[in-house]
Design a protein around this motif. Structure first.
Motif, short mmCIF file in Angstrom:
data_model
loop_
_atom_site.label_atom_id
_atom_site.label_comp_id
_atom_site.label_asym_id
_atom_site.label_seq_id
_atom_site.Cartn_x
_atom_site.Cartn_y
_atom_site.Cartn_z
N ARG A 181 -2.73 7.24 -8.72
CA ARG A 181 -3.26 6.72 -7.46
C ARG A 181 -4.44 5.78 -7.68
NH1 ARG A 181 0.21 7.28 -3.12
NH2 ARG A 181 1.16 9.35 -3.19
N THR A 182 -5.28 6.10 -8.66
CA THR A 182 -6.40 5.22 -8.98
C THR A 182 -5.90 3.87 -9.47
OG1 THR A 182 -7.83 7.08 -9.56
CG2 THR A 182 -8.43 4.94 -10.47
N VAL A 183 -4.92 3.90 -10.35
CA VAL A 183 -4.35 2.65 -10.87
C VAL A 183 -3.68 1.88 -9.75
CG1 VAL A 183 -2.72 1.67 -12.53
CG2 VAL A 183 -4.06 3.69 -13.15
N GLN A 184 -3.02 2.58 -8.84
CA GLN A 184 -2.40 1.93 -7.69
C GLN A 184 -3.42 1.15 -6.88
OE1 GLN A 184 -0.92 4.68 -4.78
NE2 GLN A 184 -0.20 3.08 -3.38
N GLU A 185 -4.57 1.78 -6.61
CA GLU A 185 -5.62 1.12 -5.83
C GLU A 185 -6.16 -0.11 -6.55
OE1 GLU A 185 -6.96 1.73 -2.78
OE2 GLU A 185 -5.36 3.19 -2.44
N LEU A 186 -6.39 0.01 -7.86
CA LEU A 186 -6.93 -1.10 -8.63
C LEU A 186 -5.98 -2.28 -8.68
CD1 LEU A 186 -8.57 0.89 -11.56
CD2 LEU A 186 -9.76 -0.35 -9.76
N LEU A 187 -4.69 -1.99 -8.73
CA LEU A 187 -3.69 -3.05 -8.79
C LEU A 187 -3.37 -3.64 -7.42
CD1 LEU A 187 -1.14 -1.54 -11.35
CD2 LEU A 187 -2.76 -3.40 -11.76
N GLY A 188 -3.68 -2.89 -6.36
CA GLY A 188 -3.38 -3.37 -5.02
C GLY A 188 -1.94 -3.17 -4.61
N HIS A 189 -1.27 -2.18 -5.21
CA HIS A 189 0.11 -1.88 -4.84
C HIS A 189 0.13 -1.11 -3.52
CE1 HIS A 189 1.58 -2.10 -9.29
NE2 HIS A 189 1.50 -3.29 -8.72
N VAL A 190 0.98 -1.52 -2.61
CA VAL A 190 1.12 -0.82 -1.33
C VAL A 190 1.77 0.54 -1.53
CG1 VAL A 190 2.18 -0.89 0.97
CG2 VAL A 190 1.22 -2.98 -0.03
N ASP A 191 2.78 0.57 -2.38
CA ASP A 191 3.56 1.80 -2.61
C ASP A 191 3.35 2.28 -4.04
OD1 ASP A 191 5.62 3.74 -2.99
OD2 ASP A 191 6.75 2.84 -1.35
N VAL A 192 3.09 3.57 -4.21
CA VAL A 192 2.85 4.11 -5.54
C VAL A 192 4.09 4.00 -6.43
CG1 VAL A 192 3.53 6.50 -5.06
CG2 VAL A 192 1.76 6.03 -6.77
N SER A 193 5.26 3.86 -5.82
CA SER A 193 6.48 3.73 -6.62
C SER A 193 6.46 2.46 -7.46
CB SER A 193 7.72 3.73 -5.72
OG SER A 193 7.71 2.62 -4.84
N THR A 194 5.77 1.45 -6.98
CA THR A 194 5.63 0.21 -7.77
C THR A 194 4.79 0.48 -9.01
OG1 THR A 194 5.70 -1.07 -5.72
CG2 THR A 194 4.94 -2.21 -7.70
N THR A 195 3.72 1.24 -8.85
CA THR A 195 2.84 1.58 -9.97
C THR A 195 3.55 2.49 -10.97
OG1 THR A 195 1.09 1.57 -8.30
CG2 THR A 195 0.47 2.24 -10.52
N MET A 196 4.46 3.32 -10.47
CA MET A 196 5.17 4.28 -11.32
C MET A 196 5.99 3.59 -12.41
SD MET A 196 4.53 7.47 -10.56
CE MET A 196 5.95 8.34 -11.23
N ILE A 197 6.31 2.33 -12.20
CA ILE A 197 7.07 1.59 -13.22
C ILE A 197 6.36 1.65 -14.57
CG2 ILE A 197 7.83 -0.72 -13.92
CD1 ILE A 197 8.21 -1.33 -10.92
#
Length: 216
Positions: A181-197
């Motif tokens: 979730r922290t990485v998601q916020e830093l990257l600006g991804h709307v959906d955590v599934s994008t970060t999960m890649i």
């Protein structure tokens, strides 16, 4: 494409000046190349050690860290940019593009220091939207060419672009134990599934999780 830390360093040591500073920020913050090039002076907060990214993908603002190691170089860079801006003002220029009709609302803001680009172009140019002579930000192609050439010179068998730094930033944070979730916020991804890649390139098995058996 994700680079390991040694490969990142091999590229950075082969870059100089502004391309080196920009590449360091891309890897150190996770910004997209255009997010970095569009930074304004007021978006960099040295006291809070953070960078405000305005109108990222999806037209949302977000905050990321300002790497401590790059701070002195960035401060010296901005000192030179300010000298350039003062010269432009003295010569009757010094205006910069402002979004969302801000220039009409605040007629003098376009010449204020806080609104200038952190990475201005070397030459003035005519803004096709207004016909005014202004100093735009550096073109992304110049940074792309510099990074690609540095990767070729490093000769580690992988192609690299400015966006590779963003992928590596996310992967290395997850490797260091930061939560998704922290990485998601830093990257600006709307959906955590994008970060999960990014969990699939951690060499830790399914979903980037280390088996509890390996901790025994």
């Amino acid at each position: 494409m994700v680079l390991n830390r040694e490969e990142i360093q091999a590229i950075l040591v082969r870059l100089n000046g502004t391309p080196h500073l920009i590449a360091s920020l891309l890897y150190g913050t996770g910004m997209r190349i255009m997010e970095c090039l569009r930074l304004r002076v007021q978006d960099v907060d040295f006291k809070r050690r953070e960078i405000l990214i305005r109108d990222g993908k999806g037209f949302k603002d977000r905050v990321t860290m300002l790497p401590t190691s790059v701070t002195p170089t960035l401060q010296m860079h901005l000192d030179k940019v300010k000298e350039l801006h003062l010269t432009d003002l003295a010569q009757g220029f010094g205006s910069v593009y402002l979004p969302y009709a801000l220039e009409r609302k605040y007629p003098n803001a376009a010449r204020e220091w806080i609104w200038q680009y952190v990475f201005p172009a070397a030459k003035l140019s005519t803004d096709p939207r207004s016909g005014e002579v202004r100093r735009h930000h550096i073109q992304e192609q110049a940074i792309q060419r510099a990074v690609k050439q540095a990767a070729r010179d490093a000769d580690f068998g992988k192609a690299a672009t400015p966006h590779t730094f963003r992928h590596s930033f996310a992967t290395h944070l997850l490797e260091s134990g930061y939560d998704i979730r922290t990485v998601q916020e830093l990257l600006g991804h709307v959906d955590v599934s994008t970060t999960m890649i990014y969990t699939h390139v951690l060499n830790k098995g399914g979903q980037g999780v280390t088996s509890p058996l390996d901790h025994l």
